[in-house]
Scaffold this motif. Sequence first.
Motif, short mmCIF file in Angstrom:
data_model
loop_
_atom_site.label_atom_id
_atom_site.label_comp_id
_atom_site.label_asym_id
_atom_site.label_seq_id
_atom_site.Cartn_x
_atom_site.Cartn_y
_atom_site.Cartn_z
N ILE A 35 -9.82 0.65 4.12
CA ILE A 35 -8.48 0.67 4.72
C ILE A 35 -8.40 1.65 5.88
O ILE A 35 -7.85 1.34 6.93
N GLY A 58 -10.31 0.22 8.71
CA GLY A 58 -9.82 -1.09 9.11
C GLY A 58 -10.93 -2.08 9.38
O GLY A 58 -10.89 -2.84 10.35
N VAL A 78 2.78 0.70 3.80
CA VAL A 78 2.63 -0.49 4.63
C VAL A 78 2.39 -1.70 3.73
O VAL A 78 1.98 -1.57 2.57
N ASP A 109 0.87 -1.17 0.00
CA ASP A 109 0.00 0.00 0.00
C ASP A 109 0.91 1.22 0.00
O ASP A 109 1.43 1.63 1.04
N TRP A 151 -5.08 -7.45 11.97
CA TRP A 151 -5.68 -6.18 11.57
C TRP A 151 -7.11 -6.40 11.09
O TRP A 151 -8.03 -5.70 11.48
N TYR A 177 0.33 -5.41 3.42
CA TYR A 177 -0.74 -6.26 3.93
C TYR A 177 -0.40 -7.70 3.58
O TYR A 177 0.06 -7.99 2.47
N ARG A 184 -0.94 -6.19 9.06
CA ARG A 184 -0.22 -4.99 8.60
C ARG A 184 1.22 -5.10 9.05
O ARG A 184 1.50 -5.36 10.23
#
Length: 285
Positions: free
Chosen positions: A114, A117, A51, A46, A84, A53, A72
């Motif tokens: 996202i 979350g 970050v 991402d 997450w 995933y 994450r």
Amino acid sequence: MRNLALVLALFFTVNNFVIAQTKKPFYLQQKWELSGFEAPECIILDNENTVLYVSSMNGTATDKDRNGYISRVSLDGKMIAKDWISGLNAPKGMGIYKGKLYVTDIDKIVEIDIKKGKIIHEYTAEGATFLNDIAIDKKGNVYASNTFGLSGIYKLSDGKVVLWIKDEKLDFPNGLLIDNEELYLASWGDKILGKLMKVSLSNKSIQELSTPIGNLDGLVKTTGGYLMSDWLAGKIVFWSALTKETIEITDLPKGSADIELDPKSKTVFVPQMNEGKIVAYTIKK
């Protein structure tokens, strides 16, 4: 339709194949590794949130047990949040579009906000038996490969999922990516080993690009060609768009799954499903 149990037995079939012994255009140097996952299948970067995933099945590939989760992870290999997103079944491929993370989950495409979350929608793919990887076009259409049970690709558009193409020529499609208005795919292989091919997004014509390579999983584009992972053999291979050769880059453990590439840092991220870890490698000339 083939008996799914017999098809899944392909996971345990050992195959031998020939890969070109041409000089490697680059090699992979290990950067870091992170353990503690349960059957990690896919990694996606991402860029907006800097970050990674990681989807973990935490069980078998077709069990609807709600044990699957998404983690994450920082780009330097630190766990940020292991659970997450939890409550999935056997999450595999992922794709990102406008703040939403899309994940395949056996016979559903799950949409995750996202920023929040949280899961905001689950789209059922009627007839799907083994949804696997995801690719998303510029308009936000989500394509998902169905590897075992039927050789097909589903499409999520305007809130509806349809079987976009079903064709034995797709040869148990696995890894997907969209490049230049065409859908590239790496196949697992049925009677012979899987290949790299592409499907026109406009007319759905299928073109084989490579000779048989292996039981292919992940697929990413890199300079001069495409990197692919061979799940059964554990290898990472490179297909050259110039010479049309397939070159083995590195030999890894069996279970190397849906890889990711960060072109800025020249880093390849590899989920090693059977080892319960993810590993980052730097591309070196």
